[in-house]
Design an enzyme around this catalytic site. Structure first.
Site, short mmCIF file in Angstrom:
data_model
loop_
_atom_site.label_atom_id
_atom_site.label_comp_id
_atom_site.label_asym_id
_atom_site.label_seq_id
_atom_site.Cartn_x
_atom_site.Cartn_y
_atom_site.Cartn_z
N GLU A 168 -64.38 16.91 -98.62
CA GLU A 168 -64.64 15.47 -98.59
C GLU A 168 -63.33 14.80 -98.95
OE1 GLU A 168 -64.44 12.18 -99.05
OE2 GLU A 168 -65.54 12.18 -100.96
N GLU A 201 -56.92 9.06 -95.95
CA GLU A 201 -56.53 9.81 -97.14
C GLU A 201 -56.06 11.21 -96.75
OE1 GLU A 201 -59.44 9.37 -100.27
OE2 GLU A 201 -59.32 7.19 -100.21
#
Lengths: 641, 641
Positions: free
Chosen positions: B427, B436
């Site tokens: 994740e 990210e």
């Protein structure tokens, strides 16, 4: 600036080849031999094109990955293999770059190849490279890749190749300009990105040609194919091409590139014929008129407007402006005509003239000459506040004027004369008419004037027009602050294009009988000198990127004696005023069919006057662009009272 | 921020009168008695209007000049004569101001009167004044005068009175918004200028109502006339009005103003009925959902996106995100489904799961729960690079997980495992999906995965939509630099309006079999993680000022198990991600009928990834606005690898 050099308006002439020479040195030598100043040649061989696709060939995978990781040329891929002659070579980037391809690999590889070629150009020290013709549709990725790549160039410039006429499927004539425009706006008007404009056999309309005058055209390509043979078989340009080439030479001073002709294109042509013809045109540009001679070296150069009320002019400024051959001639004519109207012939009456803001005395001379010519007696007061100019006035009185002229050292707003005059003569005008505070000064001076007296000038009107100019925009943007975008500049326009002829904003008339003359030396307020005007312009034939507003003035000195710097009515040969330029903070698009509305204000408080301005672009009744109001409350620019 | 206070979403309720009270104190007392928090009243008496015209009456000339020189109120012209109660009074500026009159004297006098009233309001310490309804046509001079005048206010704000529905002659529904929009753009989105939005009996379409959610509506005026009687004769609002008032209360937290009703408008109404009804609506807003509860106090608050690869997250960040009730439920379901598909029931096979970026272990817990539920044996590797989180992992292993879980302290891009896994769980997603660096991390981690192994998530897609938000624009503009206009922000949207639902830009899928996994710990280059997309939006029902771009993501974890923050498909109750906001440097107009094209790039070099973005507005095939490409080469914002 060295004005004398620029007066020759000489453009370098080079030759462009699209062939791939195994030994480019031979081509350069021959070109030089035939009288060319420089050459443009492809930098890389067509074999280099393999990089677009080869990563898909599995067998070559490792090599390709290596290339993608650190692009390096295979020596045999290069036409320009060394820095020899790099000072006279313009490199042409690969024609096959497809930066907006739908295929991601081709896009990515094209960008790597672009960077690789630019890095090589930079390494060789080339001054310029030519980027191939822009794609017709989407060019966003092309823009991004160029904008990023030129960031790493130290002094090499990029010339974007644009065909001047390339009608699109819908017959839109200004398609090439639109593509160029989109590129440069996406690239934030990057000053390293220029245009290499190529003429075509059919030229677009004059309106479209005009738009290019506002663009950074660093090269003009005149291919051999647009030349026609003259009666002797020598290549010459058709009339419209000649005119356009001369106009571009005059305004934009580009590098000019002819091309290598196909064999026997023009029967009598030699390898030097094309460049010789171009140089012939270049040597035979129309003579510079007085204004342009005076302005040589100052074109598109931003100057802060004078503040003659707060600052005293220096001697050389007086000296320069006194040389204007037209302005004083018009003033003399105006005074002459006023004298004739004012006094009967053979009358014994002495007409009293006051020259306010006399400077070093040229307007006094005008009045004296007018008096002689009109055979009317005059008595002249010369009022001047500048103590330095006042010394010159004393010299002139002592040596020339004697008792025909009485000198008064005073600010005209404060002086209290013992008697009133018949004619009040002043020249307090700025490029925008009222911007050097003529209204405020004459408000103070009009108490010297008899009730039926005459003011010369009788009135003056400010004009404005939406303007495109990449050059002026970049000059202002270079300061990187808000203040400079909210300041008007006096500037001799050269690389500009107006959307339409300018329109009148407002007028000041003197004497101003509607406003009472006060006896106080400070008027109660200055609200009667506030002005507001809204003018609307239609983009009928052109699209443009609007970078600012051009300002001018016209003045009626007396009856039909006028002076003007408004292009449509410019007093021939008068050079005392350049136009004024009001920038806008963010250029706005004005598509064909749109309207530009300009709002202009002259504002005032007790200490200063200033302008505010805004532009709105509408199309089909909808607002498509609105600028903020510039210079709110005079925060960035004002003229002190 | 104190989130608890804002959770009540209470709006002050006041009463507006258009009558001119000789003793305004009585009105204020009665209003207060009837339960109103504040009042709005005209500041000046209609007699003051004489200043518009009186300078033309010769007899009064001197007095007028005096007034124009230094405007001073005649005490009898004022309704608000003292600062008593000024903390609960909103002043209404004179309705008769005609700042865009064709008559210059009326314009000038209106501006003097405006300044005079504002100076008085400022002197009294009023927090707000209401500017009367904007003229329907030209409002340039109104804009200039307001913009200049509010510059001298220290804390008094100006609310511009706008009727929400005032169909113009051509039946254009959003005329009032267009006038307001023009005003605020001319005034450079001045943060002292707000809206007092008045409801009308007919409301415009929902699309037009929506546009107001992006505007600085500081007051909502609900006149008595729009109330209808309920069966008992008490005033209530029609359904659509109720809905809109509640939405505005929820999103914009305005001050609300009811008005003094005509006698017997609603049979059973008392002086407090209207405000009581409004407060009733206010108390009965829909409950905040989990996401909004979590976000309370952070609406429209700009946060820099996380850089989890360069920086290590702190404990409280982990703590916050681990509380998400939905995200881990979806991950558990995805792992459960994958286990069922991967291994036969009652098989003795142990499925190897690697959790990369294990943090403090919540995904490990998901995997263990999924294993129990699926009745499949698993062996889990938990890979984490953050030394601080790794301590928590050790605690959990010691106390809970025991030998079902093996801990690995490593950067997943560098670790070399001794065996490969069946399921790779990660994740690493940001608000924009890949921001990210999930793609780069999983490029490194996918070498742990068997050739037929499963990645959870399987893919993620970034979305974008053109956005209006005066609030967000002003937040960014307050920094007064380029960098902040070229940086995306994580932000819980509140006072915004999207042009259309967002559209997908690009997708990353894992494992990525088309790109070879390299054995080197540094991949040769990252070009396969470059993305470019162009999406086009039609302004069918709305006009708007576009201030930036909203970004979201959707992710397929496994087959039909997804998570999403894209408004149309948002996973209910999932609060781990706020949207992302990409500003643009200069707001652009998007008129109805236009199209907005967004160009978006994900770029990369060996040290960082970054985004570039640009917007083009076209109408009838012409470019009407083009933004520069933002963040060229990652100059303002990037994420470190």
């Amino acid at each position: 600036m060295d004005p004398t050099v620029d007066q020759f308006r000489a453009c370098p002439v080079g030759i462009l080849t699209t062939d791939y020479y195994d030994n480019v040195g031979t081509f350069i030598d021959e070109a030089s031999e035939a009288g060319h100043d420089f050459v443009a040649t492809p930098m890389a061989h067509p074999t280099f094109r393999r990089v677009l696709h080869e990563d898909k060939k599995e067998k070559n995978k490792a090599a390709v990955d290596l290339w993608r990781d650190g692009p390096v040329f295979d020596r045999q891929d290069l036409i320009l293999q060394s820095a020899a002659c790099s000072d006279i070579v313009v490199g042409m980037l690969a024609e096959w770059l497809q930066l907006d391809s739908q295929d991601e690999d081709i896009r990515v590889n094209s960008e790597l190849a672009l960077k690789q070629e630019l890095a090589w150009a930079s390494h060789l020290g080339l001054l310029s490279v030519i980027f191939p013709k822009l794609p017709k549709g989407n060019l966003s990725n092309t823009a991004r890749a160029i904008n990023h790549a030129v960031g790493s160039l130290s002094f090499t410039q990029l010339w974007t190749h644009v065909l001047i006429n390339e009608p699109d499927d819908e017959g839109v004539e200004n398609g090439p300009w639109k593509q160029w425009n989109k590129l440069r706006v996406l690239c934030e008007q990057n000053t390293k990105i220029h245009v290499a404009l190529e003429l075509t056999q059919d030229l677009p309309s004059d309106d479209i040609l005009d738009v290019w005058m506002a663009e950074p055209v660093k090269a003009l390509i005149v291919p051999a194919e647009v030349f026609i043979p003259n009666t002797k078989g020598f290549p010459v340009l058709p009339k419209r091409h000649q005119e356009f080439v001369k106009k571009v030479m005059d305004k934009l001073r580009p590098n000019i590139l002819v091309t290598v002709p196909p064999t026997q294109l023009h029967a009598s042509a030699t390898p030097s014929s094309y460049q010789e013809y171009i140089r012939h045109l270049n040597r035979n540009l129309p003579e510079l008129d007085a204004v342009n001679q005076f302005a040589t070296g100052y074109q598109d150069y931003l100057q802060a407007p004078l503040q003659p009320l707060m600052d005293n002019l220096d001697n050389s400024t007086y000296e320069t402006f006194e040389k204007d051959p037209i302005k004083y001639q018009q003033y003399e004519e105006a005074v002459y005509r006023a004298l004739l109207d004012r006094t009967e012939p053979d009358s014994n009456v002495t007409t009293v003239i006051m020259v306010v803001g006399a400077g070093r005395g040229p307007l006094v001379d005008c009045c004296l000459r007018a008096s002689t010519k009109a055979e009317r007696k005059v008595h002249i007061y010369a009022v001047e506040k500048n103590p330095n100019a006042y010394v010159t006035l004393q010299n002139k009185k002592e040596n020339e004027w004697l008792d025909k002229v009485e000198l008064v050292f005073a600010d005209m707003r404060r002086w209290k004369p013992s008697k009133k005059c018949d004619i009040l003569v002043s020249e307090l005008l700025g490029s925008f008419g009222d911007n050097e505070l003529s209204p405020e000064c004459l408000d103070g001076a009009q108490k010297f004037l008899k009730d039926d007296g005459i003011s010369i000038p009788a009135n003056y009107t400010s004009f404005a027009a939406p303007l495109a100019s990449t050059k002026l925009y970049n000059e202002v943007a270079a300061y990187k602050d808000l203040e400079h975008f909210e300041t008007p500049y006096v500037v001799m326009f050269q690389q500009i294009c107006e959307l339409n002829p300018s329109q009148p904003l407002w007028t000041f008339a003197h004497p101003n009988h509607t406003h009472p003359t006060t006896d106080d030396h400070d008027p109660i307020n200055n609200l009667h000198n506030i002005r507001y005007s809204q003018v609307k312009f239609a983009a009928v034939e052109k699209s443009m990127t609007m970078h600012g507003i051009a300002g001018y003035f016209e003045s009626v000195l007396y009856k039909d004696v006028t002076i003007s710097i408004h292009p449509e009515t410019h007093s021939p040969g008068m050079f005392s005023w350049f136009p004024i330029f009001f920038p806008i903070r963010n250029p706005v698009q004005v598509p064909q069919g749109a309207h530009v509305t300009l709002d202009f204000w002259r504002q005032t408080d007790k200490k200063k006057i200033w302008y505010e301005w805004a532009a709105t672009v509408t199309k089909d009744g909808q607002d498509i662009a609105i600028t903020p109001i510039h210079n709110v409350g005079g925060r960035s620019y004002w003229v002190g009272l």
